[in-house]
Write an enzyme that holds these catalytic residues in place. Structure first.
Site, PDB file in Angstrom:
ATOM      1  N   GLY A 127      -6.809   5.725  -3.720  1.00 14.10           N
ATOM      2  CA  GLY A 127      -6.098   5.832  -4.989  1.00 14.10           C
ATOM      3  C   GLY A 127      -4.905   4.902  -5.054  1.00 14.10           C
ATOM      4  O   GLY A 127      -4.586   4.359  -6.117  1.00 14.10           O
ATOM      5  N   THR A 128      -4.241   4.697  -3.929  1.00 16.28           N
ATOM      6  CA  THR A 128      -3.090   3.796  -3.895  1.00 16.28           C
ATOM      7  C   THR A 128      -3.492   2.376  -4.261  1.00 16.28           C
ATOM      8  O   THR A 128      -2.808   1.698  -5.030  1.00 16.28           O
ATOM      9  CB  THR A 128      -2.438   3.819  -2.499  1.00 16.28           C
ATOM     10  OG1 THR A 128      -1.773   5.072  -2.310  1.00 16.28           O
ATOM     11  CG2 THR A 128      -1.411   2.702  -2.343  1.00 16.28           C
ATOM     12  N   THR A 144     -15.979  -6.846   1.782  1.00 15.54           N
ATOM     13  CA  THR A 144     -17.246  -6.134   1.933  1.00 15.54           C
ATOM     14  C   THR A 144     -17.089  -4.663   1.560  1.00 15.54           C
ATOM     15  O   THR A 144     -16.183  -3.983   2.040  1.00 15.54           O
ATOM     16  CB  THR A 144     -17.749  -6.236   3.383  1.00 15.54           C
ATOM     17  OG1 THR A 144     -17.908  -7.612   3.725  1.00 15.54           O
ATOM     18  CG2 THR A 144     -19.069  -5.507   3.549  1.00 15.54           C
ATOM     19  N   CYS A 190       2.883  13.103   0.183  1.00 16.13           N
ATOM     20  CA  CYS A 190       3.360  11.818   0.701  1.00 16.13           C
ATOM     21  C   CYS A 190       4.812  11.872   1.152  1.00 16.13           C
ATOM     22  O   CYS A 190       5.323  10.908   1.708  1.00 16.13           O
ATOM     23  CB  CYS A 190       3.192  10.734  -0.354  1.00 16.13           C
ATOM     24  SG  CYS A 190       1.463  10.371  -0.734  1.00 16.13           S
TER      25      CYS A 190
END
Length: 389
Positions: free
Chosen positions: A71-72, A237, A325
């Protein structure tokens, strides 16, 4: 001692179905999706299938889904990539003071790069007034970014209204839906969003699987230089196992969303009311109605939430205090401060985020364990002693 997990905002356990789908791509189906031989084609087909499932979860077209690592990364991609791509038009960005740190820290980077950032205020519930967004818009605004729902307090924002404002003014609109996608209905068309971030580990998918929805025609500058993966927008990749797992988790989330939400909402109500009945001086943070199911954000006055977490963990119960966080930083939550919550009250933040596997018996266990812990800590608090008769 049986352990109880009530910290789903930090990440959810992996679905068995997702794991089973991932395993072949960790061993025998190891091909690189960019290769033109059969090994690569098999991996590419798996990615295409997952892309369609993720798109269906949010009402998007598969070609509008770009896989990322978390998500970051998705938030950084949107928050930096769009303004950089529109720099010739302006240098103004609008967001809020309660965003995830992947946005809050990106603000500093963008300001150093010559952008002006306006953080529109939130009310005591952490809610944004769409009119504040309207007032903040200038002729140089090139992006508006407002999270769909805050993981710490659960408040769900009026994204559709904000998106309509941006659409009328032709300003790209991004929403961080990492903590909402898979938990509540999301439809990018109805919400009027141009970019949306989501992450698999927030709906029982694997860590390392995430995506950014980019509406067709939205200009964005890639952040990674390299190959032409993800149609030239995200080099590197692809993490095929994580992408496959994300696709399965998205499909199951869409099927089970209503049942999951009803279950955790019932447990949340039981937990909130039960603790309020058993613990005095207990605050309730976040919006009382527009709230993520499963979110219980409380504040125990006169003590520090981190101490409660340690005692709860000793009893085998995992909860959080504020954002996942910052739980190790011992800092007061920027979300609480933006809401105008007193510094001392914010220190007592307790966050329960319930999941589909939590039970009534586990909630009752919290009733047995938590009130004595809070009382023990308050008995040592000079603030509580002054408050008590």
């Amino acid at each position: 001692m049986a352990k109880i997990y009530m910290d789903h905002v930090a990440g959810m356990p992996l679905l068995s179905a997702a794991l089973e789908a991932m395993l072949p791509y960790m061993h025998e189906n190891f091909g690189n999706p960019s290769s033109i031989h059969s090994f690569g084609e098999e991996a590419e087909n798996a990615i295409m299938a997952a892309r369609a499932k993720v798109a269906a979860l949010i009402g998007a077209h598969p070609d509008e889904i770009y896989f990322t690592s978390c998500g970051t990364e998705s938030n950084n991609f949107a928050f930096k990539g769009v303004p950089f791509a529109h720099r010739s038009k302006g240098n103004h960005i609008i967001t809020t003071p309660i965003e995830h740190f992947s946005i809050m820290h990106a603000i500093k980077t963008m300001e150093k790069s010559g952008f002006d950032v306006t953080q529109v205020p939130v009310d005591q519930y952490g809610m944004v007034d769409p009119e504040e967004v309207t007032r903040a818009i200038t002729d140089k605004t090139v992006l508006v970014s407002v999270q769909t729902a805050n993981p710490e307090i659960g408040t769900i924002q009026p994204i559709t209204d904000i998106g309509k404002i941006c659409r009328e003014r032709r300003i790209p609109f991004h929403t961080d839906a990492v903590d909402a996608a898979g938990s509540i209905p999301i439809n990018v068309e109805e919400m009027n969003v141009d970019l949306l971030s989501l992450a698999a580990n927030m709906f029982y998918g694997p860590k390392g699987g995430a995506a950014l929805y980019i509406r067709k025609g939205t200009r964005i500058q890639p952040l990674l230089d390299g190959g032409i993966q993800e149609r030239g927008k995200r080099a590197g990749t692809e993490n095929v196992p994580a992408i496959v797992g994300m696709g399965v988790a998205a499909e199951v989330a869409q099927q089970e969303m209503t049942a999951r939400a009803n279950h955790v909402r019932e447990l949340s109500s039981m937990l909130t009311q039960g603790l309020q009945d058993r613990v005095e001086y207990l605050l309730d943070f976040g919006h009382p109605e527009q709230r993520l199911p499963g979110n219980v954000s409380l504040g125990a006055q006169f003590i520090e939430g981190e101490s409660v977490l340690l005692f709860m963990d000793m009893e085998g119960i995992a909860i959080a205090s504020g954002s996942a966080c910052i739980s190790r930083s011992l800092k007061v939550s920027h979300v609480m401060l933006a809401m105008g919550i007193d510094h001392a009250d914010a220190q007592g933040s307790l966050l329960f985020s319930l999941g589909k596997d939590n039970t009534v018996a586990e909630v009752e266990k919290v009733f047995q364990v938590l009130p004595p812990i809070i009382q023990r800590l308050r008995d040592m608090s000079p603030l509580y002693k002054r408050k008590s008769p």
